[in-house]
Design an enzyme around this catalytic site. Structure first.
Site, mmCIF file in Angstrom:
data_model
loop_
_atom_site.group_PDB
_atom_site.id
_atom_site.type_symbol
_atom_site.label_atom_id
_atom_site.label_comp_id
_atom_site.label_asym_id
_atom_site.label_seq_id
_atom_site.Cartn_x
_atom_site.Cartn_y
_atom_site.Cartn_z
ATOM 1 N N LYS A 189 0.810 -1.233 0.000
ATOM 2 C CA LYS A 189 0.000 0.000 0.000
ATOM 3 C C LYS A 189 0.841 1.280 0.000
ATOM 4 C CE LYS A 189 -4.320 -1.714 1.995
ATOM 5 N NZ LYS A 189 -5.362 -1.447 3.015
ATOM 6 N N ASP B 164 -10.582 2.929 2.084
ATOM 7 C CA ASP B 164 -10.845 2.274 3.377
ATOM 8 C C ASP B 164 -11.713 3.154 4.290
ATOM 9 O OD1 ASP B 164 -9.550 -0.123 2.904
ATOM 10 O OD2 ASP B 164 -7.610 0.628 3.589
#
Ligand code: ATR
Length: 277
Positions: free
Chosen positions: A70, A106
């Site tokens: 990420k 997210d």
């Protein structure tokens, strides 16, 4: 190689076989009768950037990104949304017009699942407590800030990590000792640590100081019912597991790649639950 006729996407990780994302996107592709594909894309860290750049040349419209890539994904993007920049991680890549756009969905996934699970919850009406200070905590704290949480208490085993997060994301974000008193007058408690996950130790936190109507969330979804959620439910708290966040965070990517804004319905939940078993 020429670009493929159908848009392709997938999830980049190492390892990545366990990822449920292909099930989620596969369900939607079928449900909306769309041409497209979405697959596991296992790629080791050493070749991550080269691999992503190759995807852009081979019919891929983008990808999701999971552990351990990420941060590496953030570094190679031409454009970033505010969430990705603030959280410091990218979980959604969009390849368009020769550019690589990075987003982080997210926080969106967390808030959407929260809104649906607890329609009456007013996050601006009182403090929230976040357990943990890793990447998942950053996303949840960012999310809570965007919906006006007046105070976000970060509790972590390694206090210095919580303090660093508070410094970076403050002033409404404060580090507090990992102790039951930190739950006083909170409207929401969110576990973002790996405690309670299958194979990890259990999370032991006395919930007595938490007001009875306060919501308790565990972003873990393996297992769906953690000790924290079981204890919270037994004490009368409304609870939510991590499955909703997993499903809702997938929506922005799907819409960008395949052109349809997808819904999270019961059949999708059932399809993903089957994969969890
Ligand atoms: P992620 O990006 O998924 O959030 P991470 O950055 O590794 O993962 O963070 C894991 C979180 O779980 C951290 O808050 C970690 O606490 P430390 O910062 O003290 O390491 C927490 N965690 C993991 N195992 C733990 C344990 N056995 N006891 C307490 N906290 C734990």
């Amino acid at each position: 190689m020429l670009s493929a006729a159908v848009p392709q996407a997938g999830v980049l990780g190492w390892p990545v076989r366990h990822s449920l994302s292909p099930r989620v996107h596969g369900y939607w592709l079928k449900h909306y009768d769309l041409a497209g594909s979405y697959e596991h894309l296992p790629v080791p860290p050493e070749v991550f950037e080269a691999y992503v750049r190759a995807l852009t040349l081979h019919g891929y419209v983008g990808a999701n990104v999971t552990v351990p890539h990420k941060e590496a994904a953030l570094a190679l993007c031409d454009d970033l949304d505010t969430a990705a920049r603030t959280i410091g991680a990218v979980n959604t890549l969009i390849f368009r017009d020769g550019r690589i756009e990075g987003r982080n969905s997210d926080a969106f996934g967390f808030l959407e699942s929260l809104r649906r699970a607890f329609p009456a919850l007013r996050t601006s009406s009182g403090p929230a407590v976040v357990l943990g200070a890793g990447g998942a905590a950053r996303a949840v704290i960012y999310a809570l800030k965007t919906v006006g949480a007046p105070e976000i208490r970060v509790l972590n085993r390694t206090v210095s990590r919580a303090e660093r997060l508070a410094e970076e994301l403050g002033p409404s974000v404060i580090a507090e000792p990992l102790a039951p008193e930190a739950l006083r007058d909170a409207v929401l408690l969110v576990n973002t640590t790996s405690l309670g996950m299958t194979g990890q130790s259990r999370l032991d936190l006395d919930l007595l100081s938490l007001p009875p109507a306060s919501a308790v969330v565990d972003i873990v979804y393996k297992p769906l019912q953690t000790d924290l959620l079981r204890n919270a439910a037994a004490a009368g708290h409304p609870t939510m597991n991590g499955l909703g966040m997993l499903l809702h965070q997938a929506r922005p990517g799907f819409e960008a790649w395949f052109g349809v804004s997808p819904d999270v319905d019961q059949d999708l939940r059932a399809a993903v639950l089957e994969g969890l078993e």
